[in-house]
Design an enzyme around this catalytic site. Structure first.
Site, short mmCIF file in Angstrom:
data_model
loop_
_atom_site.label_atom_id
_atom_site.label_comp_id
_atom_site.label_asym_id
_atom_site.label_seq_id
_atom_site.Cartn_x
_atom_site.Cartn_y
_atom_site.Cartn_z
N SER A 17 30.61 55.84 88.57
CA SER A 17 31.27 54.67 88.01
C SER A 17 30.29 53.48 87.99
O SER A 17 29.27 53.55 87.32
CB SER A 17 32.55 54.35 88.78
OG SER A 17 33.37 53.44 88.09
N GLU B 154 39.60 60.61 82.60
CA GLU B 154 39.07 59.37 83.18
C GLU B 154 40.10 58.23 83.11
O GLU B 154 40.05 57.29 83.90
CB GLU B 154 37.80 58.95 82.44
CG GLU B 154 36.62 59.90 82.59
CD GLU B 154 35.85 59.70 83.88
OE1 GLU B 154 36.32 58.94 84.74
OE2 GLU B 154 34.78 60.32 84.02
N HIS C 159 39.32 59.83 87.18
CA HIS C 159 38.11 59.08 87.51
C HIS C 159 37.83 59.14 89.00
O HIS C 159 38.73 58.92 89.82
CB HIS C 159 38.30 57.62 87.07
CG HIS C 159 37.08 56.77 87.18
ND1 HIS C 159 35.93 57.03 86.48
CD2 HIS C 159 36.84 55.65 87.92
CE1 HIS C 159 35.03 56.11 86.77
NE2 HIS C 159 35.54 55.27 87.64
#
Length: 532
Positions: free
Chosen positions: A217, A334, A444
């Protein structure tokens, strides 16, 4: 006690001590360029050094300055506790910290060193945490480096400044800078940590010529930026990105002028009419003020002409980035379908059509062809795909695509598929996920514990034998890449690099498979929207 009996007891104790492993008798010590640190030894034999400072505390006049050299120390510095995490609000429920509190004095790193003499030249992994540049810490168990160290890798996690402390730009900061730059302090911290690695990692048994940087990320976005920056691109030999690049629409950098405008508005809003007044504000007040509605989130880098002379997309496009092997990919879910449809809208063809019209206007029909929506099931899946692509998948694809064209090195692309298992309830049985639409794949950050070999550190989920099997595969690919710039190795399905005209991806699940990347047409269409 008689002398004879005492002598017998002493002899027994010495005999026992002689049979104990060396790490039971003394804690490991390493002499860095700033002084000697003493760490601890895990039951596995891995030596851990926590909370090593790599830069001076960025407090007082050093608030919003590039990281400054750490002062040397004499004697022995204990490195048995994680340093404080950087200033941040509590934002993400999946973050678990082992840090020693929180504060501006937070520029520390942690080293996991394989059980060895320290004279080896082992490969090195430097991992940067995620959290949107507003949260996260190197003490989080999911980033723990012990499992990588057991595979013969010197592993590090690094703290870096966040939010208003890491990304504030301001005209007075630009004026006082000899580089005429401001903002990007968190990224400059990362570059400084990589400089520390170059100077010190040999003392921990690592090879400064075999450093791989990695992150998830915001950590992945950082890796992309570090590859682009002239300050850092010569400090590593490989890069791993998990979901994210500093490429539109994922936290693209802003111009220095826009960054200064946001910083000036923030300062004015809290009554700080000068940089001196801004630096005099308590850290907690700045943190609270940064969270108020209408305030810039301070999670974007600036094109400052120093750390970033241009946007990363332009640097990669020109082939000016670090020419190193890249392993990068993203997850199958995600984001959620609600990010496209709206939180309360039913998954009907009419609602989906209206959502695409809002987003793409007269080109909505082109998008519908690649994200079809004829049935409820199809709409939910397509909306999930589109939301994920818009959030972070497209930017990661663009990174791998352009680096493959201009970087001169192999690019290994993955697509991570496995959903997390059920959550373990307080009673010890498996429960369902929290309220909300069920995940339609790997959400995610779901891959982190698998890739780093840290499933056992996360007690929230009911991991199965298949989860551990996948983790062994994923970590095998990662560790091979760190060692050689190539993820392939014995016992693993062959992973071929991707290249223009035959883009391939490793679909990572319990039974991994290498396939032509069938999502490519989606990204080529989105490229028309985001590349201009």
């Amino acid at each position: 006690m008689t002398f004879a009996r005492a002598s017998t007891v002493c002899a027994i104790m010495l005999s026992v001590a002689a049979w104990q492993p060396a790490h039971a008798l003394a804690q490991p010590r390493v002499k860095t360029q700033n002084g000697t640190v003493e760490g601890t030894t895990e039951s596995s034999g891995v030596r851990v050094f926590r909370g090593i400072p790599y830069a001076a505390p960025p407090v007082g006049d050093l608030r919003w300055q590039p990281p400054q050299p750490i002062k040397n120390w004499t004697g022995l510095r204990q490195a048995d506790k994680f340093g404080p995490r950087c200033m941040q609000r509590s934002l993400f429920s999946d973050m678990v910290f082992r840090s020693n509190g929180m504060g501006e004095d937070c520029l520390y790193l942690n080293v996991w060193m394989p059980a060895a003499s320290g004279n080896e030249r082992l490969p090195v992994l430097v991992y940067f945490y995620g959290g949107g540049f507003v949260a996260g810490d190197g003490s989080e168990p999911r980033y723990d480096g012990e499992a990588m160290a057991r595979r013969g890798i010197v592993a590090l996690t690094v703290n870096y400044r966040l939010s208003v402390f890491g990304f504030l730009a301001h005209p007075e900061l630009t004026k006082e800078s000899k580089h005429h730059a401001s903002g990007n302090y968190g990224l400059l911290d990362q570059a400084a940590a990589l400089g520390w690695v170059q100077q010190n990692i040999a003392a921990f048994g690592g090879d400064p010529r075999r450093v791989t940087i990695a992150g998830e990320s915001a950590g992945s976005i950082s890796v992309n930026a570090l590859m682009a920056s002239p300050l850092s691109r010569s400090l590593f030999a490989g890069a791993i990105g998990e979901s994210g690049a500093m490429i539109n629409p994922t936290l693209p950098p802003v111009s220095l002028a826009d960054g200064e405008k946001n910083g000036l508005a923030f300062a004015t809003g809290i009554g700080a009419t000068s940089l001196q007044a801004l630096r005099a504000k308590p850290a907690e007040e700045l943190l609270d003020a940064s969270a108020k509605p209408g305030v810039a989130p301070f999670s974007s880098a600036t094109i400052d002409g120093y750390f970033l002379p241009k946007a990363p997309a332009d640097i990669f496009g020109a082939g000016e980035q670090a020419h190193v092997p890249l392993l990068a990919g993203w997850n199958s879910a995600e984001s959620s379908s609600t990010a496209v449809l709206g939180r309360d809208a039913a998954a009907t063809p009419d609602n989906y059509s209206k959502a695409l019209q809002r987003l793409y206007g007269e080109r909505a029909g082109e998008v519908l062809k690649l994200y079809p929506g004829g049935t409820t099931e199809e709409i939910i899946q397509s909306a999930t795909n589109l939301a994920s692509d818009r959030f972070i998948a497209y930017s990661t694809w663009k990174w791998t695509d352009v680096h493959g064209r201009t970087g001169g090195k192999a690019v290994y692309r993955y697509f991570y598929l496995r959903p997390r298992p059920a959550i373990v309830t307080a009673a010890g049985t498996s429960g369902q996920a929290p309220a909300g639409p069920p995940a339609r794949g790997a959400v995610h950050s779901a891959e982190i514990e698998y890739a780093m070999g840290n499933l056992a550190t996360n007690k929230r989920f009911a991991w199965s034998a298949d989860d551990y099997k996948l983790s062994e595969i994923f970590q095998g690919y990662f560790s091979n890449f760190v060692k050689s710039g190539d993820p392939n190795g014995p016992g693993l399905p062959r992973w071929a690099p991707t290249h223009a005209g035959a883009a391939q991806a490793m679909y990572l699940d319990v039974e991994p498979r290498l396939e032509l990347d069938r999502r490519e047409p989606r990204y080529l269409l989105l490229d028309q929207f985001y590349s201009h």
